[in-house]
Design an enzyme around this catalytic site. Structure first.
Site, mmCIF file in Angstrom:
data_model
loop_
_atom_site.group_PDB
_atom_site.id
_atom_site.type_symbol
_atom_site.label_atom_id
_atom_site.label_comp_id
_atom_site.label_asym_id
_atom_site.label_seq_id
_atom_site.Cartn_x
_atom_site.Cartn_y
_atom_site.Cartn_z
ATOM 1 C CB SER A 181 -0.895 -2.965 1.832
ATOM 2 O OG SER A 181 -0.897 -2.669 3.344
ATOM 3 C CE1 TYR A 194 1.298 2.348 0.497
ATOM 4 C CE2 TYR A 194 -0.209 1.310 2.430
ATOM 5 C CZ TYR A 194 0.974 1.211 1.473
ATOM 6 O OH TYR A 194 1.697 -0.140 1.547
#
Length: 310
Positions: A181, A194
């Site tokens: 990501s 995250y």
């Protein structure tokens, strides 16, 4: 390094590096004008395993890989989602095998990997795609959620890769794909766990890539994918005015194209590398002001996440 001979060796290596760098820049410039389809490798008959293939871009990648002639294996903790993916692939005249597995369970990963090798064959392409997000501040994040975030987003990559990499190295042929990501390149509020797990995923890719090259296994390719927010429901409610929500089908196609072209790093949108370059050059206070100007602090303000009904 006081020995003149060592200095000469270093200078020679640096000059060679400059020449090689210029060559690769020119090569990349020429190849940029070549249509993608002429740069694709043939994966017909290859076994491609996708973790998290029971929904989202995982399912879409399964469909695209099957369309390219690969034998698809989908792993997911959701049996229903897995079976639906297999059904869709088979309905499109593709080949797909579904296995329900909890990636947080190392022993289950190894046992299922052995089953895949026995029933389907050696895996040629491994796509570590499964991911989860909590979407809470660090102090509000339950310890179990933090552990699960790391287990799914990063730690399980070690187990899946160890399960299949040996065969790839023996043949000096294969491909390991890490779906990370942009959160693995820059941190953010309400996604401390995250972002940290995605930084770990990026580090896993870069270190594995280096290890394979040092070991002379140039036929085993690696790709890391760093997208912004994708409209799959995982980040439902998240919003930024300055970066578009990415369409899942487009993302899946871009990832498979990157695999077919042996791209090492894929940023989505493609222009995100420019922002990363700026972040490397700017002082921290300037970065903070830029983040404020782009409303990055409000990104997770209205986060809802994927509902169980999905």
């Amino acid at each position: 390094m006081s020995d003149p001979s060592e200095i000469l060796v270093l200078v020679g290596r640096l000059l060679l590096w400059v020449v090689v760098t210029i060559y690769y820049i020119l090569e990349a410039t020429v190849l940029w004008f070549v249509p993608r389809k002429y740069k694709f490798k043939d994966i017909r008959g290859n076994v491609a395993l996708v973790t998290g293939g029971g929904s989202g871009i995982g399912r879409l990648m399964c469909l695209r890989l099957a369309a390219e002639g690969a034998i698809v294996v989908t792993w997911d903790v959701s049996e229903a989602g897995n079976l639906e993916t297999a059904k869709l692939v088979q309905a499109a005249a593709g080949k797909c095998h579904a296995y329900t597995v909890d990636l947080c369970d190392r022993n289950a990963v190894y046992a299922t990997a052995a089953k895949v090798k026995e029933e389907v064959g050696k895996v040629d392409i491994l796509i570590n795609n499964a991911g989860v997000v909590t979407g809470k501040s660090l102090m509000d994040s339950p310890d179990d959620s933090i552990v699960k975030t790391f287990d799914v987003n990063a730690i399980c990559h070690f187990w899946t890769t160890k399960a299949f990499l040996g065969d790839m190295m023996a043949a000096d042929k294969g491909h390991i794909v890490t779906i990370a990501s942009m959160a693995g390149k820059m941190g953010g509020s309400m996604v401390v766990d995250y972002c940290a797990s995605k930084f770990a995923a990026v580090g896993f890719h870069e270190s594995l890539q280096a290890e394979l090259k040092v070991g002379g296994k140039f036929g085993v390719k690696t790709t890391v994918v760093c997208p912004m927010l994708i409209s799959t429901g995982m980040f439902e409610g998240s919003y930024t005015r300055f970066f578009p929500l990415l369409e899942p089908k487009w993302v899946a196609d871009e990832v498979v194209d990157a695999i077919l072209m042996d791209v090492s790093t894929l940023y989505l949108p493609h222009y995100m590398w420019i922002l990363l370059l700026k972040l490397l050059m700017l002082p921290q206070k300037s970065i903070d002001h830029l983040a404020h100007a782009l409303d990055m602090g409000d990104l997770m303000k209205n986060f809802v996440g994927r509902r169980k009904a999905d």
